[in-house]
Design a protein around this motif. Structure first.
Motif, PDB file in Angstrom:
ATOM      1  N   UNK A  48      -7.197  -2.205   4.333  1.00  0.00           N
ATOM      2  CA  UNK A  48      -8.027  -2.101   3.186  1.00  0.00           C
ATOM      3  C   UNK A  48      -7.613  -0.949   2.351  1.00  0.00           C
ATOM      4  N   UNK A  49      -7.366  -1.269   0.966  1.00  0.00           N
ATOM      5  CA  UNK A  49      -7.284  -0.084   0.175  1.00  0.00           C
ATOM      6  C   UNK A  49      -8.638   0.345  -0.840  1.00  0.00           C
ATOM      7  N   UNK A  50      -9.745   1.172  -0.382  1.00  0.00           N
ATOM      8  CA  UNK A  50     -10.684   1.131  -1.222  1.00  0.00           C
ATOM      9  C   UNK A  50     -10.587   1.323  -2.739  1.00  0.00           C
ATOM     10  N   UNK A  51     -11.292   0.512  -3.357  1.00  0.00           N
ATOM     11  CA  UNK A  51     -11.045   0.390  -4.847  1.00  0.00           C
ATOM     12  C   UNK A  51     -11.850   1.584  -5.682  1.00  0.00           C
ATOM     13  N   UNK A  52     -11.600   2.106  -6.658  1.00  0.00           N
ATOM     14  CA  UNK A  52     -11.878   3.503  -7.503  1.00  0.00           C
ATOM     15  C   UNK A  52     -12.655   4.253  -6.380  1.00  0.00           C
ATOM     16  N   UNK A  53     -12.163   4.661  -5.463  1.00  0.00           N
ATOM     17  CA  UNK A  53     -12.703   5.596  -4.471  1.00  0.00           C
ATOM     18  C   UNK A  53     -13.100   6.720  -4.905  1.00  0.00           C
ATOM     19  N   UNK A  63     -14.777  -3.073   5.433  1.00  0.00           N
ATOM     20  CA  UNK A  63     -14.142  -2.445   6.449  1.00  0.00           C
ATOM     21  C   UNK A  63     -14.297  -0.718   6.466  1.00  0.00           C
ATOM     22  N   UNK A  64     -15.516  -0.099   5.622  1.00  0.00           N
ATOM     23  CA  UNK A  64     -15.829   1.016   5.772  1.00  0.00           C
ATOM     24  C   UNK A  64     -15.001   2.165   5.014  1.00  0.00           C
ATOM     25  N   UNK A  65     -14.283   1.776   4.102  1.00  0.00           N
ATOM     26  CA  UNK A  65     -13.164   2.648   3.337  1.00  0.00           C
ATOM     27  C   UNK A  65     -14.217   3.542   2.634  1.00  0.00           C
ATOM     28  N   UNK A  66     -15.029   3.248   1.734  1.00  0.00           N
ATOM     29  CA  UNK A  66     -15.891   3.949   0.993  1.00  0.00           C
ATOM     30  C   UNK A  66     -16.881   4.930   1.760  1.00  0.00           C
ATOM     31  N   UNK A  67     -17.292   4.066   3.055  1.00  0.00           N
ATOM     32  CA  UNK A  67     -18.319   4.905   3.809  1.00  0.00           C
ATOM     33  C   UNK A  67     -17.635   6.137   4.267  1.00  0.00           C
ATOM     34  N   UNK A  68     -16.449   5.621   5.017  1.00  0.00           N
ATOM     35  CA  UNK A  68     -15.670   6.776   5.782  1.00  0.00           C
ATOM     36  C   UNK A  68     -15.623   8.113   4.922  1.00  0.00           C
ATOM     37  N   UNK A  76     -26.709  10.798   6.011  1.00  0.00           N
ATOM     38  CA  UNK A  76     -26.771   9.549   6.877  1.00  0.00           C
ATOM     39  C   UNK A  76     -26.254   8.640   6.162  1.00  0.00           C
ATOM     40  N   UNK A  77     -25.430   7.416   6.744  1.00  0.00           N
ATOM     41  CA  UNK A  77     -25.016   6.203   6.073  1.00  0.00           C
ATOM     42  C   UNK A  77     -25.672   5.069   6.725  1.00  0.00           C
ATOM     43  N   UNK A  78     -26.189   4.231   5.909  1.00  0.00           N
ATOM     44  CA  UNK A  78     -26.595   2.938   6.319  1.00  0.00           C
ATOM     45  C   UNK A  78     -25.610   1.713   5.813  1.00  0.00           C
ATOM     46  N   UNK A 131     -24.391   1.877  -3.025  1.00  0.00           N
ATOM     47  CA  UNK A 131     -22.816   1.639  -3.462  1.00  0.00           C
ATOM     48  C   UNK A 131     -22.705   0.069  -3.189  1.00  0.00           C
ATOM     49  N   UNK A 132     -22.457  -0.491  -4.297  1.00  0.00           N
ATOM     50  CA  UNK A 132     -22.090  -2.051  -3.977  1.00  0.00           C
ATOM     51  C   UNK A 132     -20.629  -2.307  -4.578  1.00  0.00           C
ATOM     52  N   UNK A 133     -19.966  -2.767  -3.567  1.00  0.00           N
ATOM     53  CA  UNK A 133     -18.395  -3.033  -4.145  1.00  0.00           C
ATOM     54  C   UNK A 133     -18.474  -4.571  -3.893  1.00  0.00           C
ATOM     55  N   UNK A 134     -18.542  -5.170  -4.858  1.00  0.00           N
ATOM     56  CA  UNK A 134     -18.891  -6.751  -4.970  1.00  0.00           C
ATOM     57  C   UNK A 134     -17.557  -7.617  -4.626  1.00  0.00           C
ATOM     58  N   UNK A 135     -17.767  -8.716  -4.498  1.00  0.00           N
ATOM     59  CA  UNK A 135     -16.383  -9.694  -4.538  1.00  0.00           C
ATOM     60  C   UNK A 135     -16.154  -9.994  -3.069  1.00  0.00           C
ATOM     61  N   UNK A 136     -15.093 -10.450  -2.921  1.00  0.00           N
ATOM     62  CA  UNK A 136     -14.246 -10.608  -1.470  1.00  0.00           C
ATOM     63  C   UNK A 136     -13.613  -9.516  -0.726  1.00  0.00           C
ATOM     64  N   UNK A 137     -13.801  -9.262   0.133  1.00  0.00           N
ATOM     65  CA  UNK A 137     -13.022  -8.175   0.776  1.00  0.00           C
ATOM     66  C   UNK A 137     -11.467  -8.560   1.094  1.00  0.00           C
ATOM     67  N   UNK A 138     -10.679  -7.450   1.543  1.00  0.00           N
ATOM     68  CA  UNK A 138      -9.421  -7.742   1.883  1.00  0.00           C
ATOM     69  C   UNK A 138      -9.386  -8.428   3.207  1.00  0.00           C
ATOM     70  N   UNK A 139     -10.410  -8.175   4.079  1.00  0.00           N
ATOM     71  CA  UNK A 139     -10.600  -8.893   5.287  1.00  0.00           C
ATOM     72  C   UNK A 139     -10.695 -10.209   5.200  1.00  0.00           C
ATOM     73  N   UNK A 140     -11.600 -10.708   4.407  1.00  0.00           N
ATOM     74  CA  UNK A 140     -11.768 -12.004   4.138  1.00  0.00           C
ATOM     75  C   UNK A 140     -10.814 -12.757   3.406  1.00  0.00           C
ATOM     76  N   UNK A 141     -10.013 -12.215   2.564  1.00  0.00           N
ATOM     77  CA  UNK A 141      -8.767 -12.575   1.526  1.00  0.00           C
ATOM     78  C   UNK A 141      -7.638 -12.996   2.643  1.00  0.00           C
ATOM     79  N   UNK A 142      -7.402 -11.836   3.444  1.00  0.00           N
ATOM     80  CA  UNK A 142      -6.322 -12.043   4.083  1.00  0.00           C
ATOM     81  C   UNK A 142      -6.442 -12.745   5.285  1.00  0.00           C
TER      82      UNK A 142
END
Length: 316
Positions: A7-12, A37-42, A52-54, A103-114
């Motif tokens: 996964x490459x986070x969008x507009x990170x 997959x936690x790209x922005x969160x990381x 702290x992150x939820x 943060x909301x990153x809407x749509x289908x994730x790379x994990x689901x698409x791939x």
């Protein structure tokens, strides 16, 4: 499987920049409402050691991968399995009651698409599932049970498909011969039902698959409930950042943020009244797009529309 390689986070960097004033506060709590997959969160955790992150996601595969990726941050990470409109329940499960950022990153994730087995992608043959959380009816169930009129309605409404009526008729006809359970069969039905004169750039199945995915996951209903809940959960000075990938999503986000940032002083009153002042302010003028470099590097960033707002200090 390594989440960072998938996964490459969008507009990170832009998301991090917008959230930084809130995430850098002492004891800040930031929610990633679409953890994936936690790209922005990381990167939020990396750059803000006191935060702290939820992490919220409905997909057990995403939760597992993100959990592995973020394990090194220990008890600074609290991951909960919920749909993102279940914000109150998510925060309760995580042991917090207010947020400094979300943060909301809407749509289908790379994990689901791939993942071919999930049936999200028309280019890969797979069972027509499309469920993000693996509960409820699948896309195949909808194709088997909805009548022709309703199939046409959802394809037109959620996919802006001009051939919706023609496609619905073909689906109903073909399912009488054999259930439509695989993506390749649906693609074949749509392809054969598309007149040569009506073909245009892009895959014939793109809009139909989008419409089915939206309905299977109640994506627009979830979003309509989630944005007001997120705004209510923000502390003064807290920030919300939302990335939408199609016009129906972006319209909902735009409307919710416009309402939240509109002064409610009655017409005819000569001066703004503090009790009617907007409790939020927009951080961007309109929607922001990914830059040319990112669009070339990461094609999934091409349709994104980013919007952001801040709760005003002192707002009730």
């Amino acid at each position: 499987m390594d989440a960072s390689s998938l996964h490459t986070p969008v507009m990170l960097e832009r998301c991090l920049e917008l959230l930084a004033p809130a995430a850098s506060r002492d004891g800040a709590v930031v929610a990633d409402a679409t953890l994936g997959m936690g790209g922005h969160a990381e990167q939020l955790l990396e750059r803000h050691p006191g935060m702290t992150l939820v992490g919220i996601d409905r997909d057990p595969d995403a939760i597992r991968l993100a959990g592995e990726r973020l394990a090194r941050f220990g008890d600074r990470v609290r991951i909960v399995r919920h749909v993102y409109d279940e914000l109150e329940e998510s925060l309760a499960d995580a042991g917090v009651d207010r947020l400094d950022g979300i943060l909301f990153d809407l749509g289908v994730s790379s994990l689901q698409l791939d993942d071919a087995d999930r049936g999200f992608a028309y280019a890969k043959d797979a069972p027509l599932d499309m469920r993000m959380g693996q509960e409820g009816p699948t896309a195949a169930d909808l194709l088997a049970t909805l009548d022709e009129r309703e199939l046409a309605r959802i394809m037109q409404r959620y996919g802006d498909e001009r051939l919706a009526g023609r496609y619905a008729k073909a689906i109903v006809r073909e399912r009488q011969q054999e259930p439509i359970v695989m993506s390749s069969r649906l693609v074949d039905i749509l392809d054969r039902a598309t007149p040569a004169a009506a073909r245009k750039p892009g895959h014939v199945a793109k809009r139909v698959f989008q419409a089915l995915r939206i309905v299977v996951n109640d994506e627009l209903g979830v979003l309509e409930r989630a944005i007001p809940a997120a705004l209510d959960a923000l502390e003064p000075g807290g920030r919300i950042v939302v990335m939408a990938y199609q016009s129906l999503e972006d319209r909902i986000v735009k409307s919710a943020l416009r309402e939240a940032t509109t002064d409610r002083t009655p017409l005819g009153v000569p001066a703004a009244l503090p009790e009617h002042a907007a409790p939020y302010r927009l951080l961007l003028r309109g929607a922001e797009l990914a830059d040319d470099d990112e669009r070339a590097r990461n094609p999934r960033s091409i349709p994104v529309r980013l919007r952001a707002a801040e709760r005003i200090e002192g707002a009730a």
